[in-house]
Structures are given as structure tokens and as C-alpha cells.
Write a protein that holds these residues in place. Structure first.
Motif, mmCIF file in Angstrom:
data_model
loop_
_atom_site.group_PDB
_atom_site.id
_atom_site.type_symbol
_atom_site.label_atom_id
_atom_site.label_comp_id
_atom_site.label_asym_id
_atom_site.label_seq_id
_atom_site.Cartn_x
_atom_site.Cartn_y
_atom_site.Cartn_z
ATOM 1 N N GLN A 7 -5.581 -4.709 1.172
ATOM 2 C CA GLN A 7 -4.940 -4.315 2.423
ATOM 3 C C GLN A 7 -3.614 -5.045 2.609
ATOM 4 O OE1 GLN A 7 -5.886 -2.076 4.976
ATOM 5 N NE2 GLN A 7 -7.229 -1.334 3.357
ATOM 6 N N LYS A 8 -3.535 -6.308 2.159
ATOM 7 C CA LYS A 8 -2.265 -7.037 2.246
ATOM 8 C C LYS A 8 -1.181 -6.325 1.438
ATOM 9 C CE LYS A 8 -4.464 -11.592 2.734
ATOM 10 N NZ LYS A 8 -4.675 -12.912 2.085
ATOM 11 N N ILE A 9 -1.539 -5.837 0.249
ATOM 12 C CA ILE A 9 -0.567 -5.121 -0.594
ATOM 13 C C ILE A 9 -0.100 -3.842 0.092
ATOM 14 C CG2 ILE A 9 -0.311 -3.848 -2.754
ATOM 15 C CD1 ILE A 9 -2.125 -5.938 -4.047
ATOM 16 N N ILE A 10 -1.051 -3.091 0.654
ATOM 17 C CA ILE A 10 -0.706 -1.823 1.299
ATOM 18 C C ILE A 10 0.223 -2.046 2.480
ATOM 19 C CG2 ILE A 10 -1.650 0.111 2.623
ATOM 20 C CD1 ILE A 10 -4.188 -0.140 0.864
ATOM 21 N N HIS A 11 -0.054 -3.057 3.288
ATOM 22 C CA HIS A 11 0.686 -3.229 4.545
ATOM 23 C C HIS A 11 1.917 -4.120 4.415
ATOM 24 C CE1 HIS A 11 -2.120 -1.180 7.298
ATOM 25 N NE2 HIS A 11 -3.061 -1.595 6.465
ATOM 26 N N THR A 12 2.079 -4.847 3.312
ATOM 27 C CA THR A 12 3.267 -5.697 3.160
ATOM 28 C C THR A 12 4.098 -5.299 1.944
ATOM 29 O OG1 THR A 12 1.958 -7.380 1.990
ATOM 30 C CG2 THR A 12 2.226 -7.640 4.352
ATOM 31 N N GLN A 13 3.481 -5.229 0.766
ATOM 32 C CA GLN A 13 4.247 -4.864 -0.421
ATOM 33 C C GLN A 13 4.766 -3.426 -0.352
ATOM 34 O OE1 GLN A 13 5.253 -6.680 -2.857
ATOM 35 N NE2 GLN A 13 3.874 -8.405 -3.199
ATOM 36 N N LEU A 14 3.979 -2.508 0.199
ATOM 37 C CA LEU A 14 4.373 -1.094 0.251
ATOM 38 C C LEU A 14 5.151 -0.746 1.516
ATOM 39 C CD1 LEU A 14 1.199 0.667 -1.190
ATOM 40 C CD2 LEU A 14 3.238 -0.148 -2.375
ATOM 41 N N CYS A 50 8.057 0.365 -10.355
ATOM 42 C CA CYS A 50 7.931 0.426 -11.811
ATOM 43 C C CYS A 50 6.757 -0.412 -12.307
ATOM 44 C CB CYS A 50 9.230 -0.011 -12.474
ATOM 45 S SG CYS A 50 9.525 -1.791 -12.424
ATOM 46 N N LYS A 51 6.186 -1.260 -11.447
ATOM 47 C CA LYS A 51 5.027 -2.069 -11.816
ATOM 48 C C LYS A 51 3.725 -1.267 -11.796
ATOM 49 C CE LYS A 51 7.385 -5.911 -12.156
ATOM 50 N NZ LYS A 51 7.567 -6.579 -13.471
ATOM 51 N N PHE A 52 3.765 -0.103 -11.154
ATOM 52 C CA PHE A 52 2.560 0.711 -11.052
ATOM 53 C C PHE A 52 2.446 1.648 -12.248
ATOM 54 C CE2 PHE A 52 3.547 -0.168 -6.518
ATOM 55 C CZ PHE A 52 2.382 -0.819 -6.190
ATOM 56 N N ASP A 53 1.240 2.011 -12.588
ATOM 57 C CA ASP A 53 0.989 3.016 -13.619
ATOM 58 C C ASP A 53 1.520 4.355 -13.096
ATOM 59 O OD1 ASP A 53 -0.066 4.932 -15.324
ATOM 60 O OD2 ASP A 53 -1.911 3.800 -15.666
ATOM 61 N N PRO A 54 2.420 5.015 -13.847
ATOM 62 C CA PRO A 54 2.987 6.286 -13.371
ATOM 63 C C PRO A 54 1.937 7.325 -13.003
ATOM 64 C CG PRO A 54 4.183 5.494 -15.290
ATOM 65 C CD PRO A 54 2.996 4.607 -15.143
ATOM 66 N N LEU A 55 0.804 7.292 -13.691
ATOM 67 C CA LEU A 55 -0.237 8.273 -13.404
ATOM 68 C C LEU A 55 -0.886 8.041 -12.032
ATOM 69 C CD1 LEU A 55 -1.965 8.491 -16.897
ATOM 70 C CD2 LEU A 55 -0.288 10.053 -15.905
ATOM 71 N N HIS A 56 -0.719 6.815 -11.469
ATOM 72 C CA HIS A 56 -1.292 6.506 -10.159
ATOM 73 C C HIS A 56 -0.281 6.685 -9.030
ATOM 74 C CE1 HIS A 56 -4.377 3.707 -12.319
ATOM 75 N NE2 HIS A 56 -4.704 4.982 -12.401
ATOM 76 N N LEU A 57 0.980 6.978 -9.403
ATOM 77 C CA LEU A 57 2.022 7.068 -8.379
ATOM 78 C C LEU A 57 1.754 8.149 -7.326
ATOM 79 C CD1 LEU A 57 5.380 6.394 -10.263
ATOM 80 C CD2 LEU A 57 4.396 5.103 -8.371
ATOM 81 N N PRO A 58 1.288 9.325 -7.681
ATOM 82 C CA PRO A 58 1.010 10.325 -6.634
ATOM 83 C C PRO A 58 0.025 9.810 -5.576
ATOM 84 C CG PRO A 58 1.036 11.372 -8.778
ATOM 85 C CD PRO A 58 1.118 9.900 -9.035
ATOM 86 N N GLU A 59 -1.011 9.119 -6.035
ATOM 87 C CA GLU A 59 -1.988 8.575 -5.093
ATOM 88 C C GLU A 59 -1.347 7.487 -4.229
ATOM 89 O OE1 GLU A 59 -6.275 6.184 -5.189
ATOM 90 O OE2 GLU A 59 -5.389 6.964 -7.038
ATOM 91 N N ILE A 60 -0.516 6.651 -4.835
ATOM 92 C CA ILE A 60 0.147 5.570 -4.093
ATOM 93 C C ILE A 60 1.115 6.148 -3.073
ATOM 94 C CG2 ILE A 60 1.768 3.635 -4.310
ATOM 95 C CD1 ILE A 60 0.453 3.077 -7.051
ATOM 96 N N LEU A 61 1.857 7.150 -3.446
ATOM 97 C CA LEU A 61 2.804 7.775 -2.515
ATOM 98 C C LEU A 61 2.077 8.417 -1.341
ATOM 99 C CD1 LEU A 61 5.246 9.388 -5.103
ATOM 100 C CD2 LEU A 61 5.712 7.451 -3.606
ATOM 101 N N ALA A 62 0.949 9.034 -1.609
ATOM 102 C CA ALA A 62 0.155 9.616 -0.524
ATOM 103 C C ALA A 62 -0.326 8.519 0.425
ATOM 104 C CB ALA A 62 -1.025 10.389 -1.100
ATOM 105 N N LEU A 63 -0.700 7.374 -0.137
ATOM 106 C CA LEU A 63 -1.150 6.235 0.670
ATOM 107 C C LEU A 63 -0.012 5.704 1.534
ATOM 108 C CD1 LEU A 63 -3.488 4.271 1.266
ATOM 109 C CD2 LEU A 63 -2.698 2.882 -0.656
#
Length: 447
Positions: free
Chosen positions: A330-337, A361-374
Motif C-alpha cells: 500500500q505504501k508503494i501504491i500511495h507514494t511511489q505511484l 521502467c523498473k516494472f515488468d512491461p507485461l504488468h504495466l496494464p494492470e499497474i496503470l489501471a491501479l
């Protein structure tokens, strides 16, 4: 009558006589004692009749209670014997804190070393006591020394408060050694003149959860010793208060290092310790290190409160914000993102802010759609726009052009096959119709 029956009757009569003699002796001792005890102690017994009946569960005599103020040393020893006879006593509260707060010290005769020694000379044992409050009196190391034997044998004692007494560093170390095998959970030594601390790892109370050391003179060397309470899987300490000491940045660094792998401490108070901005930032990094995704994941997730300054200070506000999250993810979601929060934390922690592109660029490109939705769900469209711009190159890198063309060609090939099948079906249907004669209207279906 058989000899065995005669023997039993003889033993029974002997036992009855022994009990009668014991009762008479007890009455005689009580009578003699009643003659010799002072009027003040007699008044104390009148105020707590359960004391004489040995049924007392809570003995609370705080502040300016008259009879307690004028008890002699002998009276205190006898009172200790009375208390020892109460095998159901769970709480003893002789704290005098509020009297000093009111500035009327002359109305209250504090318990000094002699009175404490007298009390524990009479009170040598207890299997029922759970809480003892002797705060804000005038005893010192000598008073603590008189308690040692009792504390070593108080096998149900959970809380001990000796705050406001000048027990100093020696008295504190003495208490830890005396309590190492006891079930003690809370030890309060606020304002006890403690400076240096020496803690033997073999003498640490095994169940200690709450240690209050506010308003002393503990420095960085003391923090190095206290760090022993926070190390190892066997650490049980949940609350540590060190406000109003002198640990400074060096002590803060020691505690911060000890907290990196600690999973027991939930509340830490180090405010008013001459800690600089840099020292407070060290504590901020303990709960939310913004330098990298990995660093954030490895921050302490057990602490639920950490006081390094006033509530309105920016660093304290960021520390408090970290405790709103249920875990490091949750810290990553609310501060890093969150680009704005990440920028503010980088500025406070003295970290050169990375570009948003460097973060994604630190994230796996295949997970980027899920991260962007988040990001969109959590931070809204404006932050999603920032994230999309920053991760566009990574998203395109996941696209295989040849595979896309092959998939498109396969799609159209399937369409061609479907169209050909439809044409063939139409032709077959037309081939089943023949003309009869020359009149076009005279048609019949071939069977």
C-alpha cells in the motif's frame, strides 16, 4: 478395638490439640501486636478492614492520605507483613504523583529509602500481586536494592512503576536483573535520573512489552544498549518511550538500524531529544524509504506510531501518513505511484528525484496494464495521464508487430473461409431448382 483404630484416634487428638495451640498462639500474637502498633497504623487498618481479614485485593493510598504520612519505619515493616498475609492482593498503588504536581510537597511525606526498605523487610513474598505503583517518592538505589529479593519471587507481577524516584542508572540495571525471570510486562522509570545504561542480554525480562524511560538523560550509548531489546526473533518489546532525553542524531541512527529487522515494536516516542532534521529523516526512512521500490518494500511494517517531533511538522506528518497504509504494498501504491507525493518525499529525504519514466521502467512491461489501471483507480485521471506518458515506450516495447500481422492475416483468412462456405451454400441451393417447360413460372424443385 483394634490397635490401628486406637492409633488413628490418638493421632487425631494430637492434631486437634496442635490446632488449638496454634489458634491460641495466633490470638496472643495479635493481642501483643495490637498493644505495640501505633495509632496511625491502627487507623490504616481501620480504613482497610480487608487488610486484617486478609481479603484485600486493591490497596490504593495515593497522595495526602493522612495516616500513611506519619507511619514510622517500624509501622511500615508491620504494614508489609499485613500486605504479605493478603494472598488475594493484586494491586498496590502508593503513587504520590499528583501531590507534587499541585506544588504542595510539604503535605505529603514521601517514601524514602528507609521506609521502602522497611516495607519490603515485612513484605517478602507475594504470589498474587500484579501491579505495584511506587512512583514519585524519594527513594534511590538503596530502595531498589531492598526490593530485589521480593521482585525475584513475585511470580505474577506484570506492572511496576517507580517513576519519579532517583534510582539512576544503577537502580535501573538492578531492576532489569531482578525481573529477568518474572512475567513483568510493563516497567515505568520516567524521570529517574538514568544516564548510562548497561543491559546484559542474558538478563533481559523475557516478557517485557512496555518500557517507559521519558525524562531521563539517556544518550547514544544508552540507545546502543536499548537496541539489544529490539534485536533477534525473541524480542517482545512493543512500546518504548524515550521522550525528553538526549539521544541526538547518533542515538537516532542506532535505533533506526535496530528497527530495520524488528517485528515487535509498535510504538516509539523519541521527541524532544535534540534531534536535527537529518535525524528525523532517518526515522522517516524507517517507515517509508522512497529511494526505490525495493527500499519501500523493505521498510518497517510493524510500527503503528512514531513520534520524532510536533504533530504540525512536515516530517512528522509524513511519518503519520505511512501508518495509514496496511502494508508496504500500500505504501508503494500511495507514494511511489503518486508523482506529487513521491516528489515531496524525495525532497524531504534528500534523494534526487527520478523521472516518472525511470520509475516505470523498473516494472515488468507485461504488468504495466494492470499497474496503470491501479493508478487510475487510486489517483484519478490526471495521475493516469502522467503514468501513460511515462510508460508509453515500455508499453510499445511489448508489441510484436510480426505476430500482430500474423494474427490479423489469420483473422481475414478465417473470414475468407466463411465467405467461401456461404457462396458454396448459395450455389448448391440454386443447383436444386429446374425449369418445367418454357414457362419460367412453371418451376419445380428437383427431388
Amino acid at each position: 478395638m483394634e490397635s490401628s483404630d486406637v492409633e488413628r484416634m490418638r493421632l487425631k487428638k494430637q492434631q486437634q490439640k496442635a490446632r488449638r495451640r496454634e489458634k491460641r498462639a495466633a490470638k496472643q500474637r495479635a493481642a501483643e501486636e495490637a498493644v505495640h502498633i501505633s495509632e496511625e497504623l491502627r487507623r490504616v487498618r481501620m480504613c482497610w478492614p480487608e487488610l486484617s481479614k486478609r481479603t484485600l485485593k486493591t490497596f490504593r493510598a495515593r497522595g495526602v492520605f493522612g495516616p500513611m504520612n506519619v507511619l514510622s519505619n517500624g509501622d511500615w515493616e508491620q504494614l508489609g507483613r499485613d500486605i504479605a498475609n493478603c494472598d488475594k492482593l493484586e494491586e498496590l498503588d502508593f503513587g504520590g504523583g499528583h501531590v507534587r504536581d499541585l506544588g504542595i510537597r510539604d503535605l505529603f511525606t514521601a517514601m524514602n529509602d528507609l521506609k521502602i526498605s522497611s516495607l519490603f523487610r515485612g513484605w517478602t513474598r507475594s504470589s498474587s500481586i500484579k501491579f505495584i505503583n511506587l512512583s514519585t517518592h524519594d527513594f534511590s538505589v538503596a530502595g531498589v536494592r531492598s526490593m530485589v529479593s521480593f521482585l525475584q519471587n513475585a511470580n505474577n507481577l506484570k506492572k511496576l512503576d517507580v517513576g519519579g524516584n532517583n534510582i539512576q542508572s544503577e537502580g535501573f540495571s538492578m531492576l532489569l536483573r531482578a525481573l529477568c525471570d518474572s512475567p513483568i510486562e510493563m516497567l515505568c522509570c520516567i524521570g529517574c535520573g538514568i544516564e548510562s545504561i548497561g543491559i546484559d542480554t542474558g538478563s533481559i525480562p523475557r516478557r517485557l512489552k512496555n518500557l517507559r524511560l521519558n525524562d531521563n538523560s539517556i544518550n547514544a550509548a544508552g540507545c546502543r544498549e536499548l537496541a539489544k531489546l529490539l534485536q533477534g526473533r525473541d524480542s517482545t518489546l512493543e512500546i518504548l518511550t524515550l521522550a525528553d532525553n538526549n539521544i541526538q542524531d547518533e542515538g537516532t541512527e542506532i535505533l533506526a538500524a535496530a528497527l530495520q529487522n524488528n517485528t515487535s515494536l509498535m510504538h516509539l516516542d523519541v521527541k524532544h531529544n535534540n534531534i536535527s532534521i537529518e535525524g528525523k529523516v532517518m526515522m522517516l526512512k524507517v517507515v517509508n524509504n522512497i529511494s526505490s521500490i525495493k527500499a519501500t518494500l523493505q521498510t518497517n511494517f510493524t510500527l503503528r506510531s512514531l513520534r520524532v517531533g510536533e504533530v504540525m511538522e512536515e516530517i512528522q506528518g509524513c511519518i503519520n501518513a505511512a501508518f495509514r497504509f496496511t502494508g508496504n504494498r500500500q505504501k508503494i501504491i500511495h507514494t511511489q505511484l503518486s508523482s506529487m507525493r513521491r516528489e515531496a518525499l524525495c525532497r524531504l529525504q534528500g534523494i534526487e528525484e527520478r523521472s516518472n519514466a525511470a520509475l516505470y521502467c523498473k516494472f515488468d512491461p507485461l504488468h504495466l496494464p494492470e499497474i496503470l489501471a491501479l493508478v487510475g483507480r487510486t489517483h484519478g485521471l490526471s495521475e493516469l495521464h502522467v503514468a501513460l506518458k511515462s510508460s508509453l515506450t515500455m508499453l510499445l516495447s511489448t508489441v510484436d508487430r510480426v505476430k500482430c500481422l500474423e494474427q490479423e492475416m489469420a483473422y481475414y483468412q478465417a473470414k475468407v473461409v466463411n465467405l467461401q462456405a456461404e457462396i458454396a451454400a448459395i450455389k448448391r441451393a440454386e443447383g436444386n431448382v429446374v425449369e418445367v417447360g418454357n414457362d419460367p413460372s412453371n418451376k419445380r424443385r428437383r427431388t
